[in-house]
Design a protein around this motif. Structure first.
Motif, PDB file in Angstrom:
ATOM      1  N   TRP A   1       0.850  -1.180   0.000  1.00  0.00           N
ATOM      2  CA  TRP A   1       0.000   0.000   0.000  1.00  0.00           C
ATOM      3  C   TRP A   1       0.894   1.241   0.000  1.00  0.00           C
ATOM      4  N   PRO A   2       0.703   2.148  -0.963  1.00  0.00           N
ATOM      5  CA  PRO A   2       1.530   3.360  -1.001  1.00  0.00           C
ATOM      6  C   PRO A   2       1.501   4.158   0.292  1.00  0.00           C
ATOM      7  N   ALA A   3       0.344   4.213   0.944  1.00  0.00           N
ATOM      8  CA  ALA A   3       0.257   4.975   2.196  1.00  0.00           C
ATOM      9  C   ALA A   3       1.141   4.356   3.274  1.00  0.00           C
TER      10      ALA A   3
ATOM     11  N   ILE B   1      10.811   7.628  -4.679  1.00  0.00           N
ATOM     12  CA  ILE B   1       9.741   7.733  -5.678  1.00  0.00           C
ATOM     13  C   ILE B   1       9.948   6.703  -6.787  1.00  0.00           C
ATOM     14  N   GLN B   2      11.173   6.639  -7.291  1.00  0.00           N
ATOM     15  CA  GLN B   2      11.470   5.689  -8.358  1.00  0.00           C
ATOM     16  C   GLN B   2      11.307   4.249  -7.880  1.00  0.00           C
ATOM     17  N   GLU B   3      11.761   3.984  -6.664  1.00  0.00           N
ATOM     18  CA  GLU B   3      11.703   2.630  -6.107  1.00  0.00           C
ATOM     19  C   GLU B   3      10.261   2.162  -5.918  1.00  0.00           C
ATOM     20  N   GLN B   4       9.384   3.099  -5.550  1.00  0.00           N
ATOM     21  CA  GLN B   4       7.995   2.739  -5.298  1.00  0.00           C
ATOM     22  C   GLN B   4       7.187   2.613  -6.582  1.00  0.00           C
ATOM     23  N   GLY B   5       7.687   3.171  -7.673  1.00  0.00           N
ATOM     24  CA  GLY B   5       6.944   3.123  -8.923  1.00  0.00           C
ATOM     25  C   GLY B   5       5.658   3.919  -8.860  1.00  0.00           C
ATOM     26  N   ILE B   6       5.711   5.095  -8.241  1.00  0.00           N
ATOM     27  CA  ILE B   6       4.497   5.898  -8.056  1.00  0.00           C
ATOM     28  C   ILE B   6       4.506   7.147  -8.916  1.00  0.00           C
ATOM     29  N   LEU B   7       5.182   7.102 -10.061  1.00  0.00           N
ATOM     30  CA  LEU B   7       5.207   8.249 -10.953  1.00  0.00           C
ATOM     31  C   LEU B   7       3.804   8.532 -11.481  1.00  0.00           C
ATOM     32  N   PRO B   8       3.469   9.809 -11.696  1.00  0.00           N
ATOM     33  CA  PRO B   8       2.162  10.132 -12.270  1.00  0.00           C
ATOM     34  C   PRO B   8       1.950   9.437 -13.607  1.00  0.00           C
TER      35      PRO B   8
ATOM     36  N   LEU C   1       3.934   9.769 -17.194  1.00  0.00           N
ATOM     37  CA  LEU C   1       5.259  10.359 -17.032  1.00  0.00           C
ATOM     38  C   LEU C   1       6.294   9.246 -17.035  1.00  0.00           C
ATOM     39  N   PRO C   2       7.177   9.187 -18.043  1.00  0.00           N
ATOM     40  CA  PRO C   2       8.169   8.112 -18.112  1.00  0.00           C
ATOM     41  C   PRO C   2       9.117   8.133 -16.920  1.00  0.00           C
ATOM     42  N   ALA C   3       9.571   6.969 -16.530  1.00  0.00           N
ATOM     43  CA  ALA C   3      10.536   6.856 -15.432  1.00  0.00           C
ATOM     44  C   ALA C   3      11.767   7.705 -15.745  1.00  0.00           C
ATOM     45  N   GLY C   4      12.254   8.392 -14.747  1.00  0.00           N
ATOM     46  CA  GLY C   4      13.443   9.218 -14.916  1.00  0.00           C
ATOM     47  C   GLY C   4      13.152  10.640 -15.316  1.00  0.00           C
ATOM     48  N   GLU C   5      11.873  10.970 -15.583  1.00  0.00           N
ATOM     49  CA  GLU C   5      11.549  12.319 -16.031  1.00  0.00           C
ATOM     50  C   GLU C   5      10.918  13.180 -14.936  1.00  0.00           C
ATOM     51  N   LEU C   6      10.876  12.679 -13.720  1.00  0.00           N
ATOM     52  CA  LEU C   6      10.379  13.496 -12.616  1.00  0.00           C
ATOM     53  C   LEU C   6      11.576  14.067 -11.877  1.00  0.00           C
ATOM     54  N   ALA C   7      11.788  15.355 -11.999  1.00  0.00           N
ATOM     55  CA  ALA C   7      12.916  16.004 -11.339  1.00  0.00           C
ATOM     56  C   ALA C   7      12.483  16.443  -9.941  1.00  0.00           C
ATOM     57  N   ALA C   8      12.892  15.671  -8.943  1.00  0.00           N
ATOM     58  CA  ALA C   8      12.540  16.016  -7.569  1.00  0.00           C
ATOM     59  C   ALA C   8      13.286  17.272  -7.138  1.00  0.00           C
ATOM     60  N   ASP C   9      12.648  18.074  -6.293  1.00  0.00           N
ATOM     61  CA  ASP C   9      13.298  19.254  -5.744  1.00  0.00           C
ATOM     62  C   ASP C   9      12.875  19.402  -4.283  1.00  0.00           C
ATOM     63  N   GLU C  10      13.350  20.454  -3.641  1.00  0.00           N
ATOM     64  CA  GLU C  10      13.089  20.633  -2.217  1.00  0.00           C
ATOM     65  C   GLU C  10      11.601  20.845  -1.936  1.00  0.00           C
TER      66      GLU C  10
ATOM     67  N   VAL D   1       2.504  18.174  -8.263  1.00  0.00           N
ATOM     68  CA  VAL D   1       1.161  18.226  -7.682  1.00  0.00           C
ATOM     69  C   VAL D   1       0.454  16.892  -7.883  1.00  0.00           C
ATOM     70  N   ARG D   2       0.600  16.326  -9.070  1.00  0.00           N
ATOM     71  CA  ARG D   2      -0.050  15.054  -9.375  1.00  0.00           C
ATOM     72  C   ARG D   2       0.473  13.934  -8.486  1.00  0.00           C
ATOM     73  N   LEU D   3       1.765  13.942  -8.226  1.00  0.00           N
ATOM     74  CA  LEU D   3       2.360  12.889  -7.399  1.00  0.00           C
ATOM     75  C   LEU D   3       1.857  12.967  -5.962  1.00  0.00           C
ATOM     76  N   VAL D   4       1.903  14.154  -5.362  1.00  0.00           N
ATOM     77  CA  VAL D   4       1.444  14.302  -3.972  1.00  0.00           C
ATOM     78  C   VAL D   4      -0.043  13.997  -3.868  1.00  0.00           C
ATOM     79  N   ALA D   5      -0.826  14.440  -4.866  1.00  0.00           N
ATOM     80  CA  ALA D   5      -2.261  14.158  -4.851  1.00  0.00           C
ATOM     81  C   ALA D   5      -2.530  12.671  -4.963  1.00  0.00           C
ATOM     82  N   ALA D   6      -1.749  11.979  -5.788  1.00  0.00           N
ATOM     83  CA  ALA D   6      -1.922  10.527  -5.927  1.00  0.00           C
ATOM     84  C   ALA D   6      -1.619   9.817  -4.613  1.00  0.00           C
ATOM     85  N   LEU D   7      -0.575  10.263  -3.915  1.00  0.00           N
ATOM     86  CA  LEU D   7      -0.259   9.683  -2.611  1.00  0.00           C
ATOM     87  C   LEU D   7      -1.370   9.957  -1.603  1.00  0.00           C
ATOM     88  N   ALA D   8      -1.934  11.165  -1.664  1.00  0.00           N
ATOM     89  CA  ALA D   8      -3.022  11.511  -0.750  1.00  0.00           C
ATOM     90  C   ALA D   8      -4.254  10.644  -1.023  1.00  0.00           C
TER      91      ALA D   8
END
Length: 204
Positions: free
Chosen positions: A4-6, A35-42, A45-54, A132-139
């Motif tokens: 479960w992602p949560a 994020i990459q390990e969990q496979g929870i990309l929006p 969005l192809p793997a490797g194309e989500l640039a995480a930031d602070e 935004v899509r990633l955090v919303a998906a987790l929520a």
């Protein structure tokens, strides 16, 4: 074993193996790896194309705080994880934050119905920002988890030094994994030996 992602999000705070607690989201790099390990990309969005930031890291951490506060409520009256029991947000604050995060991504239902098949439904996002899509998906995953039947099987591991939550796979399960069970049984045996020694009933 079902994941479960949560629960995975809550478990980014964990025992470090040396008696302390570590945080998988302590750095931007660690967050990107998780994020990459969990496979929870929006979706889309192809793997490797989500640039995480602070900002993304902090957004996920804030959501984790809400999830862990609601996990603590779910396991009550049993004690919550000791990792953050002293600094949990209130249940009302956690609910409000969780719902706000989920609502940030507008989604619309779409139906597909092939000529030779049965109709299927899916949700399409109207949000451009992948963060935004990633955090919303987790929520939304947390909402699904906490409103589903697995909530009643959620437990806080009581083994010494463990800070994890887990979902019981059977009614008598007390610990999140066998190694925690071994550690808990060893601690109980040690306490019994000490009590016997203090009472003067230990063998010479």
């Amino acid at each position: 074993m079902e994941r479960w992602p949560a629960l995975e999000l809550a478990s980014t705070i964990r025992h470090d193996g040396d008696g302390g607690v570590t945080d998988d989201l302590a750095t931007v790099q660690g967050t990107a790896h998780w994020i990459q390990e969990q496979g929870i990309l929006p979706t889309g969005l192809p793997a490797g194309e989500l640039a995480a930031d602070e900002n993304l890291r902090l957004g996920i951490i804030e959501l984790r705080q809400a999830v862990r506060a609601l996990f603590a409520r779910a396991v009550s009256p049993a004690p919550p994880s000791p990792a953050d029991a002293h600094r949990l947000m209130t249940a009302d604050q956690a609910l409000a934050h969780l719902n706000r995060a989920a609502a940030r991504e507008p989604v619309v239902p779409q139906m597909d119905w092939p000529v030779e098949g049965v109709p299927t439904a899916r949700l399409l996002s109207a949000e451009i920002d992948p963060h935004v899509r990633l955090v919303a998906a987790l929520a939304r995953a947390a909402i699904d988890f906490l409103s589903g039947p697995q909530r009643t099987r959620l437990r806080s591991c009581t083994a010494p030094r463990c800070v994890r939550y887990f979902v019981q796979s059977h009614g008598r399960q007390e610990w999140c994994k066998p190694s925690c069970g071994n550690r808990a049984r060893a601690a109980r045996h040690y306490r019994r030996q000490r009590t016997a020694a203090d009472d003067g009933s230990a063998p010479s």
